[in-house]
Design a protein around this motif. Structure first.
Motif, PDB file in Angstrom:
ATOM      1  N   GLY A 131       0.839  -1.190   0.000  1.00  0.00           N
ATOM      2  CA  GLY A 131       0.000   0.000   0.000  1.00  0.00           C
ATOM      3  C   GLY A 131       0.874   1.239   0.000  1.00  0.00           C
ATOM      4  N   ILE A 132       0.481   2.248  -0.724  1.00  0.00           N
ATOM      5  CA  ILE A 132       1.330   3.427  -0.859  1.00  0.00           C
ATOM      6  C   ILE A 132       1.573   4.139   0.471  1.00  0.00           C
ATOM      7  CG2 ILE A 132       1.415   5.755  -1.874  1.00  0.00           C
ATOM      8  CD1 ILE A 132       0.527   4.542  -4.491  1.00  0.00           C
TER       9      ILE A 132
ATOM     10  N   ARG B  67      -0.938   2.404  -7.419  1.00  0.00           N
ATOM     11  CA  ARG B  67      -0.289   1.297  -6.720  1.00  0.00           C
ATOM     12  C   ARG B  67       0.103   0.204  -7.710  1.00  0.00           C
ATOM     13  NH1 ARG B  67      -1.852  -3.632  -5.737  1.00  0.00           N
ATOM     14  NH2 ARG B  67      -1.062  -4.780  -3.922  1.00  0.00           N
TER      15      ARG B  67
END
Length: 200
Positions: free
Chosen positions: A42-43, A64
């Motif tokens: 996840g960013i 992503r």
């Protein structure tokens, strides 16, 4: 090459501060893949781990999916070096064996899952196509050297030859989950050499 593909090439060979940002983000993504799997990337977490603002990550990679694909393709390219054993059979065997080993790793498995699940966008398609175009050009050295040694002719279609070698390995890892034992690898190498007109 269109703009998205050009941008992908730049991301693969950045310089200065851009190189440090790219390396930090790539390392963070690989850490997550190794620790908890590609699905957990996840960013926000990558931003925290890498020390790179999430706005910078979004600006450079967009999504992503683009980020994960870029990281895994880059890792694959760095890991799978082109062998030079002095003989076509040796080169093909070494490359196929290395590919099988790579696809057994967490990063290799992550790449397979991403390829099988990602929804194509212009950016992801361009990144994938740029990667394979570069890989086929690089692997062509195996067949160029074989032609110089007079093991094959100079008109071998390197892309088709390498597809004959690697496609069954990807198929087994992705779909049937059968092992790629030495006998199986040898049968693939023999098929490629027959396609190239090389003595087995």
């Amino acid at each position: 090459m269109n703009e998205a593909a050009v941008n992908h090439e730049k991301r693969r060979r950045p310089g200065g501060r851009a190189a440090k940002v790219t390396e930090a983000v790539h390392r963070a993504v690989l850490d997550v893949v190794l620790e908890i799997g590609v699905e957990k990337v996840g960013i926000p977490d990558i931003s925290r781990r890498s020390g790179v603002q999430d706005s910078t990550i979004y600006r450079r990679w967009g999504t992503r999916e683009n980020l994960v694909l870029d990281v895994l393709l880059t890792a694959s390219e760095r890991t799978l070096q082109i062998p030079d054993t002095g003989a076509l059979r040796g080169d093909l065997t070494a490359f196929a064996t290395a590919l099988d080993g790579y696809l057994k790793t967490a990063v290799g498995q992550g790449l397979l899952r991403v390829f099988s699940s990602i929804v194509d966008s212009p950016d992801t398609a361009d990144a994938r196509n740029a990667f394979w175009r570069h890989r086929f050009q690089t692997v062509a050295a195996i067949f160029d050297r074989a032609a110089e040694r007079s093991e094959t002719t100079t008109d071998v279609d390197a892309r088709t030859a390498i597809e004959i070698l690697v496609a069954p390995i990807h198929f087994r890892h992705l779909l049937t989950r059968q092992p790629c034992d030495p006998e199986f690898v040898d049968s693939l190498v023999t098929a490629v050499m027959a396609y190239c007109g090389a003595a087995s």
